[in-house]
Design a protein around this motif. Structure first.
Motif, PDB file in Angstrom:
ATOM      1  N   GLY A  21      28.592  -4.238  16.306  1.00 32.34           N
ATOM      2  CA  GLY A  21      29.210  -3.893  17.595  1.00 32.34           C
ATOM      3  C   GLY A  21      30.435  -4.705  17.921  1.00 32.34           C
ATOM      4  N   GLN A  22      30.497  -5.928  17.404  1.00 31.91           N
ATOM      5  CA  GLN A  22      31.623  -6.789  17.769  1.00 31.91           C
ATOM      6  C   GLN A  22      32.239  -7.431  16.533  1.00 31.91           C
ATOM      7  OE1 GLN A  22      30.706  -9.329  21.318  1.00 31.91           O
ATOM      8  NE2 GLN A  22      32.010  -7.691  22.045  1.00 31.91           N
ATOM      9  N   ILE A 124      25.672  -6.174  24.779  1.00 35.32           N
ATOM     10  CA  ILE A 124      24.979  -4.906  24.525  1.00 35.32           C
ATOM     11  C   ILE A 124      25.563  -4.317  23.240  1.00 35.32           C
ATOM     12  CG2 ILE A 124      26.593  -3.593  26.029  1.00 35.32           C
ATOM     13  CD1 ILE A 124      24.189  -1.707  26.647  1.00 35.32           C
ATOM     14  N   VAL A 126      24.800  -0.850  20.482  1.00 38.21           N
ATOM     15  CA  VAL A 126      24.014   0.302  20.031  1.00 38.21           C
ATOM     16  C   VAL A 126      24.549   0.687  18.651  1.00 38.21           C
ATOM     17  CG1 VAL A 126      23.501   2.757  20.505  1.00 38.21           C
ATOM     18  CG2 VAL A 126      23.522   1.104  22.388  1.00 38.21           C
ATOM     19  N   ARG A 131      25.157   6.105  19.285  1.00 39.18           N
ATOM     20  CA  ARG A 131      25.877   5.945  20.561  1.00 39.18           C
ATOM     21  C   ARG A 131      26.040   7.267  21.297  1.00 39.18           C
ATOM     22  NH1 ARG A 131      30.386   1.713  18.240  1.00 39.18           N
ATOM     23  NH2 ARG A 131      28.857   0.069  17.822  1.00 39.18           N
ATOM     24  N   ARG A 132      26.269   7.137  22.581  1.00 41.16           N
ATOM     25  CA  ARG A 132      26.553   8.262  23.476  1.00 41.16           C
ATOM     26  C   ARG A 132      25.355   9.181  23.661  1.00 41.16           C
ATOM     27  NH1 ARG A 132      32.015   9.416  25.331  1.00 41.16           N
ATOM     28  NH2 ARG A 132      31.501   9.755  27.513  1.00 41.16           N
ATOM     29  N   GLY A 134      22.775   7.856  25.630  1.00 37.04           N
ATOM     30  CA  GLY A 134      22.092   7.246  26.776  1.00 37.04           C
ATOM     31  C   GLY A 134      21.246   6.024  26.436  1.00 37.04           C
ATOM     32  N   GLY A 136      22.290   2.950  25.534  1.00 36.29           N
ATOM     33  CA  GLY A 136      22.861   1.789  26.229  1.00 36.29           C
ATOM     34  C   GLY A 136      22.435   1.790  27.692  1.00 36.29           C
ATOM     35  N   SER A 137      22.469   2.961  28.316  1.00 35.89           N
ATOM     36  CA  SER A 137      22.116   3.054  29.736  1.00 35.89           C
ATOM     37  C   SER A 137      20.641   2.732  29.962  1.00 35.89           C
ATOM     38  CB  SER A 137      22.437   4.457  30.263  1.00 35.89           C
ATOM     39  OG  SER A 137      23.834   4.652  30.221  1.00 35.89           O
ATOM     40  N   ASN A 163      38.369  -3.808  24.728  1.00 39.29           N
ATOM     41  CA  ASN A 163      37.130  -3.134  24.307  1.00 39.29           C
ATOM     42  C   ASN A 163      36.916  -1.882  25.172  1.00 39.29           C
ATOM     43  OD1 ASN A 163      34.537  -2.275  23.729  1.00 39.29           O
ATOM     44  ND2 ASN A 163      33.715  -4.337  23.493  1.00 39.29           N
ATOM     45  N   LEU A 165      35.179   0.896  24.784  1.00 40.97           N
ATOM     46  CA  LEU A 165      33.813   1.420  24.946  1.00 40.97           C
ATOM     47  C   LEU A 165      33.065   0.633  26.022  1.00 40.97           C
ATOM     48  CD1 LEU A 165      32.626   1.960  21.247  1.00 40.97           C
ATOM     49  CD2 LEU A 165      33.779   3.547  22.793  1.00 40.97           C
ATOM     50  N   SER A 166      33.159  -0.690  25.922  1.00 45.06           N
ATOM     51  CA  SER A 166      32.418  -1.516  26.868  1.00 45.06           C
ATOM     52  C   SER A 166      33.021  -1.421  28.274  1.00 45.06           C
ATOM     53  CB  SER A 166      32.396  -2.965  26.376  1.00 45.06           C
ATOM     54  OG  SER A 166      31.559  -3.727  27.194  1.00 45.06           O
ATOM     55  N   LYS A 172      31.274   3.067  34.269  1.00 46.70           N
ATOM     56  CA  LYS A 172      30.241   4.068  34.545  1.00 46.70           C
ATOM     57  C   LYS A 172      29.141   3.488  35.436  1.00 46.70           C
ATOM     58  CE  LYS A 172      27.704   7.819  33.661  1.00 46.70           C
ATOM     59  NZ  LYS A 172      28.105   9.208  33.691  1.00 46.70           N
TER      60      LYS A 172
HETATM   61  C1  COA Z   1      29.135   0.096  24.884  1.00 45.16           C
HETATM   62  C2  COA Z   1      27.930   0.714  24.177  1.00 45.16           C
HETATM   63  C3  COA Z   1      26.790  -0.287  24.151  1.00 45.16           C
HETATM   64  C4  COA Z   1      27.470   1.960  24.957  1.00 45.16           C
HETATM   65  O1  COA Z   1      26.225   2.416  24.432  1.00 45.16           O
HETATM   66  P1  COA Z   1      25.826   3.969  24.477  1.00 45.16           P
HETATM   67  O2  COA Z   1      24.400   4.085  24.105  1.00 45.16           O
HETATM   68  O3  COA Z   1      26.801   4.756  23.700  1.00 45.16           O
HETATM   69  O4  COA Z   1      26.018   4.249  26.050  1.00 45.16           O
HETATM   70  P2  COA Z   1      25.560   5.511  26.884  1.00 45.16           P
HETATM   71  O5  COA Z   1      25.342   6.682  25.991  1.00 45.16           O
HETATM   72  O6  COA Z   1      24.422   5.110  27.758  1.00 45.16           O
HETATM   73  O7  COA Z   1      26.870   5.787  27.769  1.00 45.16           O
HETATM   74  C5  COA Z   1      26.944   5.419  29.139  1.00 45.16           C
HETATM   75  C6  COA Z   1      28.347   5.638  29.628  1.00 45.16           C
HETATM   76  O8  COA Z   1      29.258   4.710  29.041  1.00 45.16           O
HETATM   77  C7  COA Z   1      30.543   5.350  28.869  1.00 45.16           C
HETATM   78  N1  COA Z   1      30.863   5.475  27.433  1.00 45.16           N
HETATM   79  C8  COA Z   1      30.058   5.116  26.401  1.00 45.16           C
HETATM   80  N2  COA Z   1      30.688   5.377  25.234  1.00 45.16           N
HETATM   81  C9  COA Z   1      31.905   5.891  25.551  1.00 45.16           C
HETATM   82  C10 COA Z   1      33.001   6.360  24.783  1.00 45.16           C
HETATM   83  N3  COA Z   1      32.944   6.365  23.430  1.00 45.16           N
HETATM   84  N4  COA Z   1      34.092   6.802  25.434  1.00 45.16           N
HETATM   85  C11 COA Z   1      34.140   6.821  26.781  1.00 45.16           C
HETATM   86  N5  COA Z   1      33.109   6.418  27.572  1.00 45.16           N
HETATM   87  C12 COA Z   1      32.017   5.938  26.958  1.00 45.16           C
HETATM   88  C13 COA Z   1      30.421   6.737  29.452  1.00 45.16           C
HETATM   89  O9  COA Z   1      30.766   6.673  30.821  1.00 45.16           O
HETATM   90  C14 COA Z   1      28.928   7.001  29.288  1.00 45.16           C
HETATM   91  O10 COA Z   1      28.432   7.938  30.207  1.00 45.16           O
HETATM   92  P3  COA Z   1      28.525   9.525  29.850  1.00 45.16           P
HETATM   93  O11 COA Z   1      28.027   9.692  28.443  1.00 45.16           O
HETATM   94  O12 COA Z   1      27.639  10.150  30.894  1.00 45.16           O
HETATM   95  O13 COA Z   1      29.969   9.877  29.984  1.00 45.16           O
HETATM   96  C15 COA Z   1      28.278   1.157  22.715  1.00 45.16           C
HETATM   97  O14 COA Z   1      29.458   1.938  22.729  1.00 45.16           O
HETATM   98  C16 COA Z   1      28.474  -0.007  21.745  1.00 45.16           C
HETATM   99  O15 COA Z   1      27.518  -0.500  21.137  1.00 45.16           O
HETATM  100  N6  COA Z   1      29.741  -0.449  21.598  1.00 45.16           N
HETATM  101  C17 COA Z   1      30.053  -1.534  20.650  1.00 45.16           C
HETATM  102  C18 COA Z   1      29.516  -2.867  21.091  1.00 45.16           C
HETATM  103  C19 COA Z   1      30.235  -3.413  22.305  1.00 45.16           C
HETATM  104  O16 COA Z   1      31.444  -3.326  22.428  1.00 45.16           O
HETATM  105  N7  COA Z   1      29.434  -4.035  23.200  1.00 45.16           N
HETATM  106  C20 COA Z   1      29.926  -4.627  24.394  1.00 45.16           C
HETATM  107  C21 COA Z   1      30.111  -6.058  24.203  1.00 45.16           C
HETATM  108  S1  COA Z   1      29.931  -6.905  25.763  1.00 45.16           S
END
Ligand code: COA
Length: 202
Positions: A21-22, A124, A126, A131-132, A134, A136-137, A163, A165-166, A172
């Motif tokens: 993720g990072q 966080i 995933v 991903r995407r 739910g 993460g939520s 970042n 995505l984060s 959100k």
């Molecule tokens: C950030 C992260 C944890 C989200 O996990 P996820 O399981 O995909 O999240 P969700 O499916 O619950 O998404 C929740 C909301 O986040 C936003 N979101 C998540 N991925 C997105 C994307 N690729 N583009 C735009 N918005 C995004 C959206 O608002 C989404 O809601 P929606 O699907 O109803 O539009 C994931 O993208 C990840 O692991 N990223 C890499 C690691 C990272 O950068 N971590 C943060 C370090 S602090």
């Protein structure tokens, strides 16, 4: 899909998800051994808490929080200092320039001005292919519930400005940006989210 508290046996999978993720961040640069020791300690931690998302036994997500980052750092050093120091020392032998970042990381908690009612959302991740959907939520809801159970009134989070995505995830969930700081030479958004009885995404 199950969301449950992290167990020691999840530590390596959590470390690998962290690296996935990072990529290229400071903690990742300390290597899988360091992160495995970190996540193993979280399973028994007093000050930190973490949840994993699992599906058929496979760990697909990890989320980490603490009520007190200073206390968590101290606990990690006291309880797992040896396990954490050895991988760091090996890294430093290979890449001495990391020393400055190791020292800076010891001062990280003082950069975020947390108050006694705050909890901090530390990480966080995933799995890319999951991903995407739910996950993460769902993990975030578990983190919020645990932060509230521990008495927190507000959740702070620090996210690299680049970042996307984060930052989208934080938007959100209704986090508001309260500051911008520099950490390990990178600009970071500092976010805050007041914790209310029924947290819902915006
Ligand atoms: C950030 C992260 C944890 C989200 O996990 P996820 O399981 O995909 O999240 P969700 O499916 O619950 O998404 C929740 C909301 O986040 C936003 N979101 C998540 N991925 C997105 C994307 N690729 N583009 C735009 N918005 C995004 C959206 O608002 C989404 O809601 P929606 O699907 O109803 O539009 C994931 O993208 C990840 O692991 N990223 C890499 C690691 C990272 O950068 N971590 C943060 C370090 S602090």
């Amino acid at each position: 899909m199950e969301i449950r508290e992290i167990e020691r046996g999840d530590a390596r999978a959590a470390a690998l998800l962290h690296i996935e993720g990072q990529p290229g961040t400071f903690l990742t640069s300390l290597g899988v051994e360091f992160l495995t020791a970190f996540y193993a300690q979280l399973a028994d931690s007093v000050h930190g808490y973490a949840f994993v998302a699992t599906d058929g036994g496979r760990v697909l997500g990890i989320i980490v929080g603490t009520r007190d980052t200073h206390a968590l750092y101290k606990e990690l050093l006291l309880k797992r200092g040896i396990h954490l120091a050895w991988p760091v020392a090996r890294r430093l032998l290979k890449t001495p320039s990391l020393l400055g970042r190791v020292v800076k990381s010891l001062f990280y908690p003082s950069k975020v001005h947390a108050t006694p009612g705050d909890a901090e959302f530390l990480f966080i991740g995933v799995a890319t292919e999951a991903r995407r959907h739910g996950i993460g939520s769902r993990m975030f809801e578990a983190l919020v519930a645990e932060s509230q159970r521990r008495g927190a009134k507000r959740l702070l989070s620090t996210v690299e400005v680049t970042n996307d995505l984060s930052n989208a995830f934080h938007a959100k969930w209704g986090f508001a940006k309260i500051d911008t700081i520099e950490l390990f030479g990178r600009p970071m958004n500092v976010y805050a989210l007041p914790l209310v009885s029924s947290q819902a995404p915006s």
